[in-house]
Write a protein that holds these residues in place. Structure first.
Motif, mmCIF file in Angstrom:
data_model
loop_
_atom_site.group_PDB
_atom_site.id
_atom_site.type_symbol
_atom_site.label_atom_id
_atom_site.label_comp_id
_atom_site.label_asym_id
_atom_site.label_seq_id
_atom_site.Cartn_x
_atom_site.Cartn_y
_atom_site.Cartn_z
ATOM 1 N N UNK A 82 0.817 -1.215 0.000
ATOM 2 C CA UNK A 82 0.000 0.000 0.000
ATOM 3 C C UNK A 82 0.852 1.267 0.000
ATOM 4 N N UNK A 83 2.014 1.236 0.625
ATOM 5 C CA UNK A 83 2.834 2.445 0.750
ATOM 6 C C UNK A 83 3.139 3.119 -0.574
ATOM 7 N N UNK A 84 3.787 2.431 -1.502
ATOM 8 C CA UNK A 84 4.100 3.063 -2.788
ATOM 9 C C UNK A 84 2.846 3.475 -3.567
ATOM 10 N N UNK A 85 1.796 2.669 -3.477
ATOM 11 C CA UNK A 85 0.555 2.991 -4.199
ATOM 12 C C UNK A 85 -0.063 4.273 -3.647
ATOM 13 N N UNK A 90 -1.690 9.672 -3.837
ATOM 14 C CA UNK A 90 -2.088 10.672 -2.852
ATOM 15 C C UNK A 90 -1.885 12.095 -3.333
ATOM 16 N N UNK A 91 -2.642 13.009 -2.762
ATOM 17 C CA UNK A 91 -2.479 14.406 -3.157
ATOM 18 C C UNK A 91 -1.141 14.992 -2.707
ATOM 19 N N UNK A 92 -0.639 14.519 -1.549
ATOM 20 C CA UNK A 92 0.662 14.978 -1.033
ATOM 21 C C UNK A 92 1.342 13.808 -0.333
ATOM 22 N N UNK A 95 -0.170 13.317 3.113
ATOM 23 C CA UNK A 95 -1.478 12.647 3.044
ATOM 24 C C UNK A 95 -1.293 11.148 2.835
ATOM 25 N N UNK A 96 -0.332 10.774 1.989
ATOM 26 C CA UNK A 96 -0.050 9.352 1.760
ATOM 27 C C UNK A 96 0.463 8.704 3.047
ATOM 28 N N UNK A 97 1.349 9.401 3.748
ATOM 29 C CA UNK A 97 1.872 8.886 5.015
ATOM 30 C C UNK A 97 0.744 8.709 6.029
ATOM 31 N N UNK A 98 -0.127 9.700 6.145
ATOM 32 C CA UNK A 98 -1.236 9.619 7.105
ATOM 33 C C UNK A 98 -2.165 8.462 6.769
ATOM 34 N N UNK A 99 -2.452 8.260 5.492
ATOM 35 C CA UNK A 99 -3.319 7.149 5.081
ATOM 36 C C UNK A 99 -2.641 5.809 5.366
ATOM 37 N N UNK A 100 -1.336 5.729 5.116
ATOM 38 C CA UNK A 100 -0.606 4.489 5.377
ATOM 39 C C UNK A 100 -0.595 4.194 6.878
ATOM 40 N N UNK A 101 -0.413 5.225 7.689
ATOM 41 C CA UNK A 101 -0.435 5.032 9.141
ATOM 42 C C UNK A 101 -1.811 4.502 9.567
ATOM 43 N N UNK A 102 -2.896 4.980 8.944
ATOM 44 C CA UNK A 102 -4.232 4.430 9.234
ATOM 45 C C UNK A 102 -4.283 2.932 8.945
ATOM 46 N N UNK A 137 9.441 -1.330 7.743
ATOM 47 C CA UNK A 137 10.282 -0.168 8.046
ATOM 48 C C UNK A 137 10.746 0.532 6.761
ATOM 49 N N UNK A 138 11.191 -0.192 5.725
ATOM 50 C CA UNK A 138 11.588 0.515 4.494
ATOM 51 C C UNK A 138 10.426 1.269 3.828
ATOM 52 N N UNK A 139 9.230 0.728 3.902
ATOM 53 C CA UNK A 139 8.064 1.404 3.319
ATOM 54 C C UNK A 139 7.791 2.699 4.069
ATOM 55 N N UNK A 140 7.790 2.632 5.385
ATOM 56 C CA UNK A 140 7.566 3.824 6.198
ATOM 57 C C UNK A 140 8.693 4.837 5.980
ATOM 58 N N UNK A 141 9.927 4.367 5.865
ATOM 59 C CA UNK A 141 11.070 5.250 5.603
ATOM 60 C C UNK A 141 10.866 6.010 4.294
ATOM 61 N N UNK A 142 10.441 5.297 3.258
ATOM 62 C CA UNK A 142 10.207 5.913 1.947
ATOM 63 C C UNK A 142 9.136 7.005 2.049
ATOM 64 N N UNK A 143 8.049 6.719 2.762
ATOM 65 C CA UNK A 143 6.976 7.700 2.939
ATOM 66 C C UNK A 143 7.458 8.909 3.749
ATOM 67 N N UNK A 144 8.189 8.654 4.824
ATOM 68 C CA UNK A 144 8.736 9.758 5.631
ATOM 69 C C UNK A 144 9.704 10.610 4.816
ATOM 70 N N UNK A 145 10.578 9.957 4.065
ATOM 71 C CA UNK A 145 11.550 10.695 3.246
ATOM 72 C C UNK A 145 10.838 11.581 2.223
#
Length: 196
Positions: A82-85, A90-92, A95-102, A137-145
């Motif tokens: 889901x992270x890369x998708x 996502x609009x930003x 926003x993608x990070x927040x949705x992934x955290x959900x 962790x790598x998916x979250x890292x990518x979103x945070x970066x």
């Protein structure tokens, strides 16, 4: 002139695709039942939710532990994919990070029940936990970066710290109706924003 081997290969690939689809249906059904009723829910409930017979579940997953481990791995993979998708759609990045955290919160609420059952096999549980970290962790890292590079969030937080913090906020959420972990996680995610 047709090649009979090519037709057989296509049939085998089609059968494998059907088997994967069927297994995904079973795992989605088991995850939904586990969220609603816990990991001790009757297999017949999972079978009914998946629209299959009980024997089909036992054919794929001979023991409850096999099913629980498969659900855990299935949910890790869904969260990882889901992270890369989300970042692409996502609009930003924030926003993608927040949705992934959900989605991660959804997974964690289910995971706590699964973890309780799996901890009796400590070596197996540790292997699953390592798999969880290696995939997520790598998916979250990518979103945070991405969110940090866009200037939306502060850059001094690691993926492991964020995931650990979210995990801690989710502990006990499934058993206390007065506690809204999602609301607190939302506050945490909002707090990542860069001060302007």
């Amino acid at each position: 002139m047709s090649d009979g081997g090519e037709g057989a290969g296509h049939a085998a690939r089609s059968k494998r695709a059907d088997a994967r689809r069927n297994e995904k249906t079973l795992l989605d059904a088991a995850a939904a039942i586990f969220v609603a009723s816990g990991v001790d829910a009757p297999v017949r409930d999972i079978a009914a939710h998946a629209g299959v017979g009980v024997g089909t579940i036992y054919r794929h997953f001979p023991t409850r532990a096999d099913l629980i481990i498969a659900v855990y791995r299935h949910q890790v993979e869904a969260c990882a994919e889901a992270g890369p998708a989300l970042l692409e759609a996502g609009p930003t990045p924030h926003a993608a990070l927040a949705r992934w955290i959900d989605l991660f919160v959804d997974f964690l609420v289910t995971k706590h029940g699964l973890a309780g059952v799996l901890q009796s096999d400590n070596a197996g549980f540790e292997a699953l936990h390592t798999y969880f970290l290696d995939r997520l962790v790598p998916v979250c890292t990518h979103l945070l970066d991405a969110a940090s590079a866009s200037g939306e969030i502060r850059s001094d937080l690691t993926a492991y710290e964020l995931m650990r913090g979210v995990g801690n906020l989710c502990i006990g959420a499934e058993s206390d109706p007065r506690y809204d972990a999602r609301r607190l996680v939302g506050l945490l995610t909002a707090g990542l924003r860069s001060p302007h």
